[in-house]
Design an enzyme around this catalytic site. Sequence first.
Site, PDB file in Angstrom:
ATOM      1  N   TYR A  55       1.120  -1.574  -0.126  1.00  0.00           N
ATOM      2  CA  TYR A  55       0.048  -0.355  -0.606  1.00  0.00           C
ATOM      3  C   TYR A  55       1.073   1.142  -0.050  1.00  0.00           C
ATOM      4  O   TYR A  55       1.474   1.609   0.953  1.00  0.00           O
ATOM      5  CB  TYR A  55      -1.016   0.409   1.487  1.00  0.00           C
ATOM      6  CG  TYR A  55      -2.021  -1.200   1.117  1.00  0.00           C
ATOM      7  CD1 TYR A  55      -1.862  -2.062   0.275  1.00  0.00           C
ATOM      8  CD2 TYR A  55      -2.472  -1.399   2.526  1.00  0.00           C
ATOM      9  CE1 TYR A  55      -2.895  -2.868   0.291  1.00  0.00           C
ATOM     10  CE2 TYR A  55      -3.160  -3.015   2.980  1.00  0.00           C
ATOM     11  CZ  TYR A  55      -3.675  -3.273   1.482  1.00  0.00           C
ATOM     12  OH  TYR A  55      -4.297  -4.557   1.939  1.00  0.00           O
ATOM     13  N   HIS A 126       0.693 -11.701   1.221  1.00  0.00           N
ATOM     14  CA  HIS A 126      -0.160 -11.376   0.170  1.00  0.00           C
ATOM     15  C   HIS A 126      -1.214 -11.626  -1.161  1.00  0.00           C
ATOM     16  O   HIS A 126      -2.636 -11.711  -1.182  1.00  0.00           O
ATOM     17  CB  HIS A 126      -0.031  -9.899  -0.138  1.00  0.00           C
ATOM     18  CG  HIS A 126      -1.044  -8.841  -0.088  1.00  0.00           C
ATOM     19  ND1 HIS A 126      -0.504  -6.869  -0.146  1.00  0.00           N
ATOM     20  CD2 HIS A 126      -2.549  -8.789  -0.096  1.00  0.00           C
ATOM     21  CE1 HIS A 126      -1.613  -6.815  -0.518  1.00  0.00           C
ATOM     22  NE2 HIS A 126      -2.561  -7.468  -0.746  1.00  0.00           N
ATOM     23  N   SER A 205     -13.016  -5.155   1.412  1.00  0.00           N
ATOM     24  CA  SER A 205     -13.679  -4.688   0.355  1.00  0.00           C
ATOM     25  C   SER A 205     -15.385  -5.224   0.509  1.00  0.00           C
ATOM     26  O   SER A 205     -16.425  -5.344   0.091  1.00  0.00           O
ATOM     27  CB  SER A 205     -13.046  -4.805  -1.205  1.00  0.00           C
ATOM     28  OG  SER A 205     -12.572  -4.200  -1.533  1.00  0.00           O
ATOM     29  N   PRO A 206     -15.948  -4.690   1.801  1.00  0.00           N
ATOM     30  CA  PRO A 206     -16.880  -5.243   2.051  1.00  0.00           C
ATOM     31  C   PRO A 206     -17.951  -4.249   2.049  1.00  0.00           C
ATOM     32  O   PRO A 206     -19.302  -4.610   2.023  1.00  0.00           O
ATOM     33  CB  PRO A 206     -16.877  -5.435   3.715  1.00  0.00           C
ATOM     34  CG  PRO A 206     -16.216  -3.817   3.705  1.00  0.00           C
ATOM     35  CD  PRO A 206     -14.714  -4.304   3.554  1.00  0.00           C
ATOM     36  N   GLY A 210     -16.683   0.724  -2.318  1.00  0.00           N
ATOM     37  CA  GLY A 210     -17.947   2.128  -2.440  1.00  0.00           C
ATOM     38  C   GLY A 210     -19.395   1.778  -3.349  1.00  0.00           C
ATOM     39  O   GLY A 210     -19.788   2.942  -3.001  1.00  0.00           O
ATOM     40  N   PHE A 211     -19.879   0.339  -3.702  1.00  0.00           N
ATOM     41  CA  PHE A 211     -20.476   0.563  -4.609  1.00  0.00           C
ATOM     42  C   PHE A 211     -22.228   0.398  -3.427  1.00  0.00           C
ATOM     43  O   PHE A 211     -22.764   0.922  -4.258  1.00  0.00           O
ATOM     44  CB  PHE A 211     -20.990  -0.731  -5.194  1.00  0.00           C
ATOM     45  CG  PHE A 211     -21.953  -0.917  -5.795  1.00  0.00           C
ATOM     46  CD1 PHE A 211     -22.128   0.164  -7.441  1.00  0.00           C
ATOM     47  CD2 PHE A 211     -22.549  -1.541  -5.836  1.00  0.00           C
ATOM     48  CE1 PHE A 211     -23.392  -0.087  -8.032  1.00  0.00           C
ATOM     49  CE2 PHE A 211     -24.031  -2.044  -6.382  1.00  0.00           C
ATOM     50  CZ  PHE A 211     -24.352  -1.268  -7.083  1.00  0.00           C
TER      51      PHE A 211
END
Length: 334
Positions: A55, A126, A205-206, A210-211
């Site tokens: 990151y 990762h 990414s739960p 962003g959707f």
Amino acid sequence: MNTRKLGPFTVSAMGLGCMNLSHAYGQPPSEQQGEKLLLAALDAGVTLFDTAALYGFGANESLVGRVMKPHRREFTLCSKGGMAGVTGDDGVVRRVIDGRPETIRRNCEDSLRRLQTDVIDLYYLHRWDKKVPIEDSVGAMSRLVEQGKVRTIGLSEVSAATLRKAHAVHPLTAVQTEYSLWTRNPEIAVLDACRELGIAFVAFSPLARGFLCDALQDVGTLDAKDIRRSMPRFEPGHYAENLKLLPRYKALAQEAGCSPAQLALAWLLHKRADIIPIPGTTRLEHLTDNLGAAQVQLDSTLVERLEAHINQRTVHGNRYSAQARAEVDTEEFE
């Protein structure tokens, strides 16, 4: 904040994915903004912080290390190796997946230095480097445990078969994989394997990048460096179809008495007690909203309607490009 078990650790039911503060979604916030968000999360009861060498090519670990060092005893620290930025002969830093034992050792040493800590509580591979047997990579990670550099280990984006091979070499504390209403791949086999082996499942990414926050109507506004530009679900044609799911979804959130983001997180929290979501954000108001999901109650009928509305059959487009799909080991729906 309610708590859940993550191997030997007791952590907040939701953690903080720190990636957004340095990486992936266009221009990151300033370090001062990142510092405020990290400390606000800690003050709000978050005790699980997740970062990685990749990151910001080390910048995120450096930020977390600098800000959180005075509070190190108050939280569980997770990071990842085996995928990091490597500077080429042309001076350009590129992402490289490398699971060789010597690389994993070096990645861990670099992470410890950036994080300003003597030990990482949970250290993930990762990505599985498919050129290296998973047993070799996990063997190297087990030696990090023996040396006291990490307390426990985990894997990211792997199949149930790979998980079992790795767990036979050294007990795993967690598997981390994308999981949300619109990415249901873990339901094929990995969730059951985790339950069988006593391994926690950490959902990144739960909020469907962003959707499910209803935060993005026009994908044309995405920053040129936003990783969503390479994801099929965010291509204009697919995204236009996916947007049609939002009105009904928002109506279900209203029925549940919560925000769209809270509904997505509450769904994960209600699925199983061994699932720990790690939503990320750059904004304090979103952090507060996300954490409020821990108080949302969902009845079984609403959950059934929610799952019938957004699932692998109703979402358009793959979650990753062909190249990215080749780099992960997760099961896929036909």
